[in-house]
Design a protein around this motif. Sequence first.
Motif: not given
Length: 185
Positions: A42-44, A176-179, A170-171, A17-25
Amino acid sequence: MMIRKLKEETRWLHEQIEDQNLATKIMDHSIDLPTYKLLLLQNYIAYRETENEIKNHLPNYKAGKHLQLKQDLENLKVSTTIPVKNVIFECHSPAEALGAAYVVEGSALGGMLLAKNLQHCIKLNEVDRHYFFNGDKENLKDWNSFKKELEAYNFNRAEEEEAIQKAKATFLFFEKVFNMDFPIS
């Protein structure tokens, strides 16, 4: 130790999930303002849903991360009143709530690293303050406090499994929300 069990059982999901998240940017410093707004939204939504459900079973739970995200979104003039369909998260016991809280509270560690990298994201220079990715060491105190609460809980075998399964769920909920794509007004 329960913390070790949770970490071992969820490591692969966490990394995926870490690798797919926009936070990588944020980590590669390429994030722009529209993408940052989407990441915050998304995080909110993910934190709001999980924290509120955790709080139902752990009355002393702080549940403040979604409020920090809400401050960020309000500061950036992004509406938080988006109707969200199919975003349902439930806990049915204190053991499940502790499993979910492991994921939510554990995010403070990654948040510290992201906060350090935000200062190198030149496309976000107009953002005057970050509430969620603030780099505040108080976040680590919350994590350490949570770890003590987790280890103090007297899990039986069934509750251990409940906590582990809820941490995994939860992960997957965050994934799901991040997508999901949300309109940024």
